[in-house]
Design a protein around this motif. Structure first.
Motif, mmCIF file in Angstrom:
data_model
loop_
_atom_site.group_PDB
_atom_site.id
_atom_site.type_symbol
_atom_site.label_atom_id
_atom_site.label_comp_id
_atom_site.label_asym_id
_atom_site.label_seq_id
_atom_site.Cartn_x
_atom_site.Cartn_y
_atom_site.Cartn_z
ATOM 1 N N GLU A 156 0.856 -1.190 0.000
ATOM 2 C CA GLU A 156 0.000 0.000 0.000
ATOM 3 C C GLU A 156 0.889 1.237 0.000
ATOM 4 O OE1 GLU A 156 -3.136 -0.376 -0.361
ATOM 5 O OE2 GLU A 156 -3.268 -2.537 0.041
ATOM 6 N N TYR A 157 0.281 2.401 -0.198
ATOM 7 C CA TYR A 157 1.067 3.631 -0.163
ATOM 8 C C TYR A 157 1.878 3.710 1.134
ATOM 9 C CZ TYR A 157 -2.209 5.194 -3.826
ATOM 10 O OH TYR A 157 -2.967 5.299 -4.970
ATOM 11 N N TRP A 158 2.997 4.426 1.064
ATOM 12 C CA TRP A 158 3.793 4.644 2.271
ATOM 13 C C TRP A 158 2.928 5.288 3.363
ATOM 14 C CZ3 TRP A 158 8.442 2.468 1.849
ATOM 15 C CH2 TRP A 158 9.089 2.418 0.616
ATOM 16 N N LYS A 159 3.225 4.983 4.598
ATOM 17 C CA LYS A 159 2.535 5.631 5.709
ATOM 18 C C LYS A 159 2.989 7.088 5.800
ATOM 19 C CE LYS A 159 0.470 1.855 7.042
ATOM 20 N NZ LYS A 159 -0.993 1.667 6.823
ATOM 21 N N GLY A 160 2.008 7.980 5.949
ATOM 22 C CA GLY A 160 2.345 9.389 6.065
ATOM 23 C C GLY A 160 3.278 9.659 7.231
ATOM 24 N N ASN A 161 4.213 10.593 7.031
ATOM 25 C CA ASN A 161 5.145 11.045 8.070
ATOM 26 C C ASN A 161 6.136 9.972 8.515
ATOM 27 O OD1 ASN A 161 3.830 13.675 8.275
ATOM 28 N ND2 ASN A 161 2.157 12.584 9.299
ATOM 29 N N SER A 162 6.358 8.972 7.672
ATOM 30 C CA SER A 162 7.384 7.972 7.953
ATOM 31 C C SER A 162 8.693 8.369 7.267
ATOM 32 C CB SER A 162 6.930 6.581 7.477
ATOM 33 O OG SER A 162 6.635 6.597 6.092
ATOM 34 N N THR A 163 9.743 7.623 7.556
ATOM 35 C CA THR A 163 11.054 7.872 6.946
ATOM 36 C C THR A 163 11.507 6.610 6.218
ATOM 37 O OG1 THR A 163 11.695 9.477 8.634
ATOM 38 C CG2 THR A 163 13.465 8.488 7.357
ATOM 39 N N VAL A 164 11.970 6.788 4.989
ATOM 40 C CA VAL A 164 12.414 5.659 4.170
ATOM 41 C C VAL A 164 13.923 5.754 3.960
ATOM 42 C CG1 VAL A 164 12.169 4.476 1.948
ATOM 43 C CG2 VAL A 164 10.179 5.581 3.006
ATOM 44 N N THR A 165 14.600 4.627 4.042
ATOM 45 C CA THR A 165 16.049 4.573 3.862
ATOM 46 C C THR A 165 16.397 3.649 2.705
ATOM 47 O OG1 THR A 165 16.461 4.976 6.212
ATOM 48 C CG2 THR A 165 18.267 4.020 4.937
ATOM 49 N N LEU A 166 17.187 4.162 1.793
ATOM 50 C CA LEU A 166 17.716 3.382 0.666
ATOM 51 C C LEU A 166 19.205 3.192 0.880
ATOM 52 C CD1 LEU A 166 17.932 2.300 -2.310
ATOM 53 C CD2 LEU A 166 18.102 4.706 -3.017
ATOM 54 N N LYS A 167 19.657 1.938 0.848
ATOM 55 C CA LYS A 167 21.082 1.645 0.974
ATOM 56 C C LYS A 167 21.571 0.958 -0.292
ATOM 57 C CE LYS A 167 21.318 1.303 6.021
ATOM 58 N NZ LYS A 167 21.703 0.456 7.188
ATOM 59 N N LEU A 168 22.536 1.577 -0.932
ATOM 60 C CA LEU A 168 23.165 1.000 -2.119
ATOM 61 C C LEU A 168 24.518 0.437 -1.715
ATOM 62 C CD1 LEU A 168 22.425 3.905 -4.621
ATOM 63 C CD2 LEU A 168 21.277 1.696 -4.576
ATOM 64 N N LYS A 169 24.663 -0.865 -1.767
ATOM 65 C CA LYS A 169 25.933 -1.527 -1.483
ATOM 66 C C LYS A 169 26.321 -2.320 -2.728
ATOM 67 C CE LYS A 169 25.323 -1.817 3.538
ATOM 68 N NZ LYS A 169 25.283 -2.726 4.727
ATOM 69 N N LEU A 170 26.623 -1.588 -3.776
ATOM 70 C CA LEU A 170 26.880 -2.195 -5.079
ATOM 71 C C LEU A 170 28.353 -2.215 -5.446
ATOM 72 C CD1 LEU A 170 23.904 -0.588 -7.035
ATOM 73 C CD2 LEU A 170 24.064 -2.915 -6.133
ATOM 74 N N ASP A 171 29.197 -1.691 -4.578
ATOM 75 C CA ASP A 171 30.617 -1.638 -4.882
ATOM 76 C C ASP A 171 31.173 -3.049 -5.067
ATOM 77 O OD1 ASP A 171 33.049 -0.139 -5.183
ATOM 78 O OD2 ASP A 171 33.692 -0.990 -3.281
#
Length: 422
Positions: free
Chosen positions: A218-233
């Protein structure tokens, strides 16, 4: 008998001379040591050079320097590989330069046991490292190495949205577009994690070899925080093509705003947390040019922009666009193919809420110049953020393709999860 003994002796002496000569050649080729006048030195038997070598060995520093990547390496990482460490001693100086002589900033650790560059290296670049250390007796040791970082041809990067530190609407997916086709999708996807403080399950979906999106059911919950981690090295994305990114990105989800466009009633209800806060009369696509149906995510906002029909296939017989408006006010992009919700100053006030007249966009009453804050177009623009959802209904057209813009919400959860490589 006596003659045979003499012959064997001569043979042995001849072999000894040959050995001495070979020994001399080896010594000369190794370090130019030895002397023709000193057979003992030539055979390594305690001459002046041997004594000098022995003395030098006793004065050797115990410090053992290690430079990574090793000398001569290619395809080195631009993030993690470069490092200098020392055992049985402490570092006193480390320099790192490009082959062209440009210095690379770096810092020796507090315990003086290691050194790393301060920032990311450049791709496809030769670097030269020189390190000096000393042992407990103050004796110096030196080490040098040269390596080449992975080239653009042998590496891939992912361009992602949304931006680090941004605040976006509840419909905003994490969308990553790779500059090289990815064949090892599972390994690449394992190198990417997306999580939310809401605790929602987040799953990736491959739209193609170059695009990977992440979203919850479902849509993201309002007022939440999302973290994207790129570990592609160092992750191999395709045969001989490696990732170079190592990055953490966070963004915030704003208030929950979803606007429902009904082409039948020609109105748009703007809702926040499910409650209608404003109803706006609209004009959607005409019967000949219906607006796509479906959930569409705002991806760009322009206070004013040009819209030329020729760019989206609406042309007259002369090849020119059926329309070419250079100052469309308060335009918000909903699809890659050219669907916008925007202000309209050229239509009569009477069409909004009563007639669908556009070429496929959703129009709101507005004024030329985009400077009147009291128009519906201005109000909607000012109260919308990237990632907000516009849910278009009852147009009679097909549902927009999930990969036409950031519109993966038009795919059910089972189909979405089926597009994951892990």
């Amino acid at each position: 008998m006596e003659k045979r003994v003499m012959t064997d002796g001569k043979r042995r002496r001849g072999l000894s001379v040959a050995s001495a000569l070979l020994g001399g050649v080896l010594v000369l080729s190794a370090c130019s040591g030895g002397s023709d006048d000193n057979p003992k030195a030539e055979s390594g038997g305690g001459g002046s050079q041997a004594k000098a070598d022995e003395a030098a060995a006793k004065e050797n520093s115990e410090a053992q320097i290690k430079i990574t990547p090793k000398d001569g390496s290619s395809n080195a990482s631009i993030n993690n590989d470069a490092k200098v460490t020392v055992a049985k001693g402490t570092l006193t100086q480390v320099t790192m330069k490009t082959a062209a002589g440009a210095a690379v900033a770096g810092e020796i650790s507090a315990d003086k046991k290691s050194w790393e560059p301060s920032g990311q290296l450049e791709r496809g670049t030769v670097y030269k490292v020189a390190a000096t250390a000393k042992d407990s007796e103050g004796r110096a040791a030196h080490e040098n190495a040269s390596f080449t970082t992975v080239s653009p041809d042998d590496s891939f990067i992912g361009n992602f949205t949304p931006e680090d530190g941004s605040t976006v609407g509840v419909g905003m997916p994490v969308s990553i577009t790779f500059n090289k086709a990815i064949t090892n999708k599972a390994d690449v996807q394992k190198g990417i994690t997306v999580s939310s403080t809401s605790g929602q399950e987040v799953v990736g979906h491959w739209f193609s070899a170059n695009r990977l999106d992440f979203r919850p059911e479902e849509y993201w919950k309002g007022n939440s925080t999302v973290t994207l981690k790129l570990k592609l090295d160092g992750v191999e994305g395709a045969d001989g093509v490696y990732g170079v990114q190592q990055k953490t990105v966070t963004f915030k989800i704003g208030r929950n705003q979803v606007s429902i466009v009904d082409a039948k009633t020609k109105t748009m209800k703007v809702t926040q947390d499910g409650k209608t806060i404003k109803t706006i009369p609209i004009s959607a696509g005409s019967p000949e040019n219906k607006t796509y149906e479906g959930k569409m995510v705002m991806s760009e906002k322009f206070k004013e922009t040009r819209m030329n029909g020729a760019t989206v296939g609406f042309t007259d017989d002369d090849g020119k666009g059926e329309y070419d408006i250079k100052d469309v006010p308060h335009a918000i992009r909903l699809s890659t193919s050219g669907t916008f919700i925007h202000g309209n100053y050229w239509g009569a006030d009477s069409i909004f809420g009563s007639v669908n007249t556009s070429h496929g966009c959703v129009g709101l009453n507005d004024t030329k110049g985009a400077n009147d804050p009291d128009t519906e177009g201005a109000w909607f623009y000012n109260n919308s953020i990237i990632g907000d959802v516009v849910d278009v209904r009852n147009t009679g057209d097909k549902t927009i393709a999930p990969d036409n813009g950031l519109n993966g919400w038009n795919m059910d959860w089972a189909a979405w999860k089926a597009g994951s490589a892990v």
